[in-house]
Scaffold this motif. Structure first.
Motif, PDB file in Angstrom:
ATOM      1  N   LYS A   1       9.353   8.611   2.882  1.00  0.00           N
ATOM      2  CA  LYS A   1       9.474   9.980   3.659  1.00  0.00           C
ATOM      3  C   LYS A   1      10.887  10.668   3.340  1.00  0.00           C
ATOM      4  O   LYS A   1      11.274  11.828   3.258  1.00  0.00           O
ATOM      5  N   GLU A   2      12.125   9.642   3.126  1.00  0.00           N
ATOM      6  CA  GLU A   2      13.259  10.235   2.683  1.00  0.00           C
ATOM      7  C   GLU A   2      13.378  10.582   1.452  1.00  0.00           C
ATOM      8  O   GLU A   2      13.870  11.782   1.233  1.00  0.00           O
ATOM      9  N   ARG A  12       0.717  -1.406   0.142  1.00  0.00           N
ATOM     10  CA  ARG A  12       0.030  -0.005   0.131  1.00  0.00           C
ATOM     11  C   ARG A  12       0.875   1.248  -0.012  1.00  0.00           C
ATOM     12  O   ARG A  12       0.366   2.367  -0.377  1.00  0.00           O
ATOM     13  N   THR A  13       2.148   1.077   0.364  1.00  0.00           N
ATOM     14  CA  THR A  13       2.917   2.231   0.604  1.00  0.00           C
ATOM     15  C   THR A  13       3.402   2.693  -0.844  1.00  0.00           C
ATOM     16  O   THR A  13       3.889   4.055  -0.996  1.00  0.00           O
ATOM     17  N   ASN A  38       3.503  14.320  -5.849  1.00  0.00           N
ATOM     18  CA  ASN A  38       2.937  14.667  -4.638  1.00  0.00           C
ATOM     19  C   ASN A  38       2.570  16.043  -4.654  1.00  0.00           C
ATOM     20  O   ASN A  38       3.344  16.909  -4.724  1.00  0.00           O
ATOM     21  N   ARG A  39       1.247  16.360  -4.270  1.00  0.00           N
ATOM     22  CA  ARG A  39       0.896  17.726  -4.242  1.00  0.00           C
ATOM     23  C   ARG A  39       1.493  18.597  -3.213  1.00  0.00           C
ATOM     24  O   ARG A  39       1.986  19.502  -3.413  1.00  0.00           O
ATOM     25  N   ARG A  40       2.005  17.993  -2.189  1.00  0.00           N
ATOM     26  CA  ARG A  40       2.696  18.529  -0.899  1.00  0.00           C
ATOM     27  C   ARG A  40       4.082  18.914  -1.442  1.00  0.00           C
ATOM     28  O   ARG A  40       4.596  20.092  -1.190  1.00  0.00           O
ATOM     29  N   ILE A  41       4.741  18.145  -2.183  1.00  0.00           N
ATOM     30  CA  ILE A  41       5.939  18.521  -2.861  1.00  0.00           C
ATOM     31  C   ILE A  41       5.970  19.535  -3.557  1.00  0.00           C
ATOM     32  O   ILE A  41       6.800  20.567  -3.624  1.00  0.00           O
ATOM     33  N   LEU A 100      14.987   4.488  -3.385  1.00  0.00           N
ATOM     34  CA  LEU A 100      13.916   4.375  -4.307  1.00  0.00           C
ATOM     35  C   LEU A 100      14.631   3.375  -5.618  1.00  0.00           C
ATOM     36  O   LEU A 100      15.504   4.064  -6.303  1.00  0.00           O
ATOM     37  N   TYR A 101      14.237   2.370  -5.792  1.00  0.00           N
ATOM     38  CA  TYR A 101      14.740   1.365  -6.700  1.00  0.00           C
ATOM     39  C   TYR A 101      13.713   0.267  -7.095  1.00  0.00           C
ATOM     40  O   TYR A 101      12.669   0.147  -6.547  1.00  0.00           O
TER      41      TYR A 101
END
Ligand code: UT7
Length: 325
Positions: free
Chosen positions: A218-219, A154-155, A255-258, A198-199
């Motif tokens: 998060k990272e 789900r993440t 991501n909208r927040r980024i 991220l891979y």
């Protein structure tokens, strides 16, 4: 000083027909529409059909871009496809698109910089054009990330979607000033120390499998906000421009927040930002050309306006470019 500029003379995109909503995903994994919208701004994403590999999705975007440019495919002498989801390990997806367009001259190759792929591909094509190595280039971002998602995680599985976008760049003589139309500045970076953030956990040369996308969200988020502001500041320093000068900010749509945090850091008003993440999700290398095509089609981006693009992705890779449309 007279120089060659890479002028955008066409832009197009393609989204697979099938739309998957957050509610549909909530039936498969332990998630909610509320969580996905609040943390990412995503409401839905498009998912490619089984008979729509990346080359087919990319071809449709390329055809739309050529039609928009009013050009025949035979005029293209360079095709770069930014993708992390090629049809095959080889040959390159770009050569499949080249053949489908009936092009037998020039060169076509894939470029792998994951979500930053379109910025890297645009920078590469621009340098070919400026050096006289190509006269008309198709720069395509095409992805079918649905095929490398772990649909039980789900993440990650709620974040991505499929699609493609493309621009046609043509060599035109410019004056060498910021008033020129075309690509005015590019800045690309990478730092391989962050591979594990991220891979994809498979590959032809290692596991002999395709693998699934893995991410420490998060990272990646933390680095994205830092790196995106850094690369754009570099582009501003190289051109003497600032956030106030930008007509349209077309960021990578993860991501909208980024997106909001980066626009705020750069002093760019939110009504100058093109957002598609709500409807497309993160389409990796396709996200920027998809957003460019949408804003070009609906008349927001007008000829002569200044467009800023930026992206950050696996590697890490990141970069930005300034284009006078
Ligand atoms: O395009 C390449 C670049 N990629 C990106 O830019 C993505 C960057 N990262 C992000 O966008 C965000 O980090 C995410 C959207 C991936 C995650 O948002 P977050 O606010 O950083 O959440 P988190 O990872 O800290 O997770 C918060 C909680 C966790 O539960 P606990 O540990 O607090 O109990 C997660 O297990 O949310 C949980 N969670 C979920 N809950 C419901 C994670 N995924 C989900 C989910 N539904 N889909």
């Amino acid at each position: 000083m007279s120089i060659l500029r890479s002028v955008v003379c066409g832009c197009g995109s393609y989204l697979p027909e099938r739309i998957v909503t957050n509610a549909e995903l909530a039936e498969r994994v332990d998630t909610t529409d509320e969580w996905i919208v609040q943390r990412t701004g995503i409401h839905q994403r498009h998912i490619a059909a089984d008979d729509e590999p990346t080359s087919v999705v990319g071809l449709k975007a390329a055809q739309a871009a050529l039609a928009d440019a009013g050009m025949d495919a035979s005029e293209i002498d360079l095709i770069i496809v930014a993708t992390a989801t090629p049809d095959h390990t080889f040959p390159a997806t770009a050569t499949q698109i080249q053949a489908a367009l009936g092009i037998t001259e020039g060169a076509a190759f894939d470029l792998q910089a994951v979500c930053s792929g379109f910025v890297f591909a645009l920078a590469t094509a621009d340098n070919f054009i400026k050096a006289g190595g190509a006269r008309a280039a198709l720069v395509i971002g095409a992805e079918t990330f649905s095929r490398i998602l772990d649909w039980e995680d789900r993440t990650t599985c709620v974040l991505f979607g499929d699609g493609a976008g493309a621009v046609v760049l043509k060599a035109e003589q410019g004056e060498g000033t910021l008033a020129d139309r075309g690509v005015l500045a590019t800045h690309i970076r990478s730092d391989g120390r962050y591979k594990n953030k991220l891979y994809v956990d498979g590959g032809a040369g290692s596991t002999k499998t395709v693998g699934f996308l893995r991410m420490e969200g998060k990272e990646v988020f933390r680095h994205a906000v830092l790196n995106l502001a850094e690369t754009v500041r570099h582009t501003f320093a190289a051109t003497g421009l600032s956030g106030n000068d930008i007509d349209w900010f077309v960021p990578h749509q993860a991501n909208r927040r980024i997106i909001d945090a980066t626009a705020d850091k750069l002093g760019i008003a939110h009504d100058r930002v093109v957002v598609t993440v709500d409807r497309h999700g993160n389409t990796s290398a396709a996200s920027i050309p998809l957003a460019l095509a949408e804003a070009h089609r609906d008349g927001r981006i007008q000829p002569g306006q200044l467009v800023l693009i930026e992206a950050m992705g696996g590697g890490f890779t990141w970069g930005s470019a300034l284009i006078r449309w």
